[in-house]
Scaffold this motif. Structure first.
Motif, PDB file in Angstrom:
ATOM      1  N   GLN A 143      10.829 -17.212  16.257  1.00  0.00           N
ATOM      2  CA  GLN A 143      10.145 -16.909  17.520  1.00  0.00           C
ATOM      3  C   GLN A 143      11.086 -16.267  18.545  1.00  0.00           C
ATOM      4  O   GLN A 143      10.662 -15.495  19.391  1.00  0.00           O
ATOM      5  CB  GLN A 143       9.507 -18.180  18.092  1.00  0.00           C
ATOM      6  CG  GLN A 143       8.294 -18.631  17.269  1.00  0.00           C
ATOM      7  CD  GLN A 143       7.743 -19.990  17.710  1.00  0.00           C
ATOM      8  OE1 GLN A 143       8.470 -20.788  18.306  1.00  0.00           O
ATOM      9  NE2 GLN A 143       6.474 -20.245  17.413  1.00  0.00           N
ATOM     10  N   ARG A 144      12.362 -16.623  18.442  1.00  0.00           N
ATOM     11  CA  ARG A 144      13.359 -16.015  19.338  1.00  0.00           C
ATOM     12  C   ARG A 144      13.706 -14.595  18.906  1.00  0.00           C
ATOM     13  O   ARG A 144      14.448 -13.913  19.583  1.00  0.00           O
ATOM     14  CB  ARG A 144      14.667 -16.833  19.300  1.00  0.00           C
ATOM     15  CG  ARG A 144      14.710 -18.045  20.180  1.00  0.00           C
ATOM     16  CD  ARG A 144      16.171 -18.480  20.427  1.00  0.00           C
ATOM     17  NE  ARG A 144      16.929 -18.669  19.194  1.00  0.00           N
ATOM     18  CZ  ARG A 144      16.944 -19.794  18.496  1.00  0.00           C
ATOM     19  NH1 ARG A 144      16.225 -20.823  18.887  1.00  0.00           N
ATOM     20  NH2 ARG A 144      17.664 -19.893  17.414  1.00  0.00           N
ATOM     21  N   GLY A 145      13.241 -14.218  17.733  1.00  0.00           N
ATOM     22  CA  GLY A 145      13.549 -12.895  17.217  1.00  0.00           C
ATOM     23  C   GLY A 145      14.862 -12.843  16.463  1.00  0.00           C
ATOM     24  O   GLY A 145      15.369 -11.773  16.151  1.00  0.00           O
ATOM     25  N   ALA A 146      15.423 -14.012  16.170  1.00  0.00           N
ATOM     26  CA  ALA A 146      16.680 -14.053  15.419  1.00  0.00           C
ATOM     27  C   ALA A 146      16.385 -14.321  13.943  1.00  0.00           C
ATOM     28  O   ALA A 146      15.286 -14.758  13.597  1.00  0.00           O
ATOM     29  CB  ALA A 146      17.585 -15.145  15.977  1.00  0.00           C
ATOM     30  N   GLY A 147      17.353 -14.022  13.110  1.00  0.00           N
ATOM     31  CA  GLY A 147      17.147 -14.185  11.671  1.00  0.00           C
ATOM     32  C   GLY A 147      17.779 -15.431  11.094  1.00  0.00           C
ATOM     33  O   GLY A 147      17.269 -16.033  10.157  1.00  0.00           O
TER      34      GLY A 147
END
Lengths: 162, 415
Positions: A143-147
């Motif tokens: 959701q934070r856009g991190a992988g």
């Protein structure tokens, strides 16, 4: 039956011996987290694939005691296919159950309900929670856009270590 | 030889079974059981001799002071040390921290190095890392050989440049059981740097093997009471008094001062300089009784008992299926702690099944994470022996391990 035998009931042993969704990788993964519990030496890699707001796939891998491994296995079956917000709600449900509260979503927890008795063994609660906390982190990482994200549970894997 | 059947009756906790089974206590390396003679000594203080020490001039206070100082003297006698060098602490961890703060941080400077080993307990490692960070010191670690012994050849190279001014090493490993050649290590450290200080963690040694600090010729030695059959809440730093003279107090306050004005304070003599505040009086009295208990048994007899019993446990574990024992093969090189792993079963699960059967072992990383990485394990099971253990404790251990293996056996091909 001793309390310990109740803890290690057949359903839990079955998940330990034949883990579901245990794999070193996940096709099309969107997030990968690594959680470790230095107190026990437990290590867990958890991967999620999210499609159209749903948890489309989840895989775990790692090393740990039977409770941590079986709990992660039962979790993957209970959460796959659910909308991610619903998954986060179920994570909270399981966490509350580990703190001795009665779960409201028995059916949704499915096999994970079998871990209810772990609440009576405080040192094992962190083991049962390891996979669930990793799952919550994986969704939030996505959701934070991190992988990827790595977390060390210094306090034994409970909820307030973020 | 020890009369173990009679000795067991001296330990009240051993009289309590678990679920109808006899308590099989194989965890003395974590905390030893307490014999009645220790409980009685502490009960006499609380029940009939209660007072503070070093202050009152009435007979009760004098008796309490004599009891407290008697504990110090008993420990000094037990370890072959000068009582002026015995600082009573909370535990061995505090003793190690006292050296780290009082000596290392005060005297070592950037460019100096600290020598330690990969098999140290975190208590004999982290305080010195912390000091190294604060003072800009270099850290060097002696590696271990395949069978879990210190590699002295490597140690010699590590000190060769003469920059190692402080060394911290454990006398007996709490995981591998290895008895380290500390006198030899101290000699090679000092050969490269004559003024180097050698600190030894004796927590796992003093309860199990005869220790004569005069012969060992090290500068300081940390012990803890609860592993010596004494109470919790007391330990000691046993040092050369001259080392203490040069050390800065770690805790300040009452008892540790000679004079205080509004402008400043002068410190009390050693070892009292390092014992700020009201000390653990009952615990010191209990510790005195505990080492007296061990002296009465005779440390040579304690060691002989553990060598004989350890050999039985080592071969029993090695012969059982699926068990890998870590550390030296021969009891001549090892103490009473035996670490092992069981194929296919996590140590926590072994520990839980054994516990349910009344068999108490320690599972986990034993506060030795760097060593665990060396062993390639995340955790081990540790069975440790003491004077109340006997050959009849082996069978319940092996049966419990077999039960755990049966319970957690996975199909040959895992997912």
């Amino acid at each position: 039956m001793s309390e310990l035998e109740q803890l290690y009931q057949e359903l839990i042993l079955d998940h330990y011996r034949s883990p579901r969704n245990r794999a070193p990788g996940l096709r099309g993964e969107d997030a990968h987290v690594h959680h470790s519990n230095p107190l026990c030496g437990d290590e867990m890699d958890l991967r999620v694939r999210i499609r159209d707001g749903r948890l489309d796939g989840v895989a775990f891998d790692g090393e740990g005691c039977s409770i941590s491994q079986a709990s992660a296995s039962a979790m993957t079956e209970a959460v796959t296919g659910r909308p991610v917000e619903d998954v986060l709600g179920l994570v909270e449900e399981f966490r509350r159950m580990m703190h001795g509260e009665d779960p409201a979503r028995d059916d949704d927890l499915s096999d994970a309900l079998a871990f209810r008795g772990v609440a009576r063994f405080p040192v094992r609660v962190k083991c049962a929670l390891l996979g669930w906390m990793a799952l919550r982190d994986a969704i939030e990482t996505f959701q934070r856009g991190a992988g990827t994200h790595a977390v060390t549970h210094d306090d034994g894997g409970d909820d307030d270590d973020r | 030889m020890l009369d173990v059947a009679a000795l067991r009756r001296e330990f009240p906790t051993l009289q309590h079974g678990v679920g109808g089974r006899r308590l099989v206590y194989l965890d003395a390396a974590a905390s030893a059981q307490t014999p009645r003679v220790v409980l009685d000594a502490m009960e006499r203080y609380y029940g009939a001799g209660r007072s503070n020490v070093h202050r009152g001039v009435y007979p009760l206070a004098e008796a309490a002071t004599a009891g407290y100082e008697g504990g110090r003297a008993a420990l000094a006698r037990f370890l072959g040390a000068d009582p002026r060098g015995v600082v009573l602490t909370k535990n061995a961890t505090e003793a190690c921290n006292l050296v780290a703060y009082g000596h290392v941080r005060r005297h070592l400077r950037p460019g100096d190095a600290i020598l330690s080993t990969v098999m140290e307990h975190h208590a004999n490692m982290v305080p010195f890392w912390h000091a190294a960070e604060a003072n800009g010191l270099e850290l060097r670690h002696v590696p271990i050989t395949e069978d879990g012994r210190l590699d002295l050849g490597a140690a010699r190279e590590l000190v060769a440049d003469g920059r190692v001014r402080f060394a911290a090493v454990t006398h007996v490993s709490n995981v591998l059981g290895t008895i380290n050649p500390v006198a030899e290590l101290a000699a090679l450290v000092r050969a490269a740097r004559p003024d180097a200080v050698v600190h030894v963690d004796g927590a796992q040694a003093a309860p199990h093997i005869p220790v004569d600090l005069a012969a060992l010729d090290v500068d300081s030695y940390a012990v803890t009471g609860h592993k010596l059959c004494g109470p919790t809440g007391i330990g000691a730093l046993v040092a050369r008094p001259e080392l203490l003279e040069g050390m800065e107090p770690f805790l300040t306050g009452g008892e540790m001062i000679r004079d205080v004005t509004l402008e400043g304070a002068t410190w009390n003599d050693v070892p009292h300089r390092f014992e700020a505040g009201t000390p653990p009086i009952a615990e010191a009295i209990g510790l005195g009784a505990a080492v007296g208990f061990l002296e009465d048994l005779g440390m040579d007899a304690v060691r002989a008992h553990e060598v004989e019993l350890g050999a039985v446990f080592l071969s029993g574990l090695r012969d059982a299926p699926g068990i890998e024992v870590h550390g030296p093969e021969d009891m001549a090189d090892r103490g009473a702690a035996i670490s092992f792993t069981v194929e296919g079963v996590h140590p926590h699960d072994i520990g839980a099944v054994l516990g349910d059967r009344g068999v108490c072992v320690r599972v986990g990383h034993h506060c030795c994470k760097p060593l665990m990485r060396e062993l390639g394990a995340t955790a081990t099971v540790r069975a440790s022996l003491h004077v109340h253990n006997d050959v009849d404790d082996l069978e319940p251990l092996l049966e419990g391990i077999a039960a755990a293996r049966a319970m957690f056996a996975r199909p040959a091909v895992s997912a």
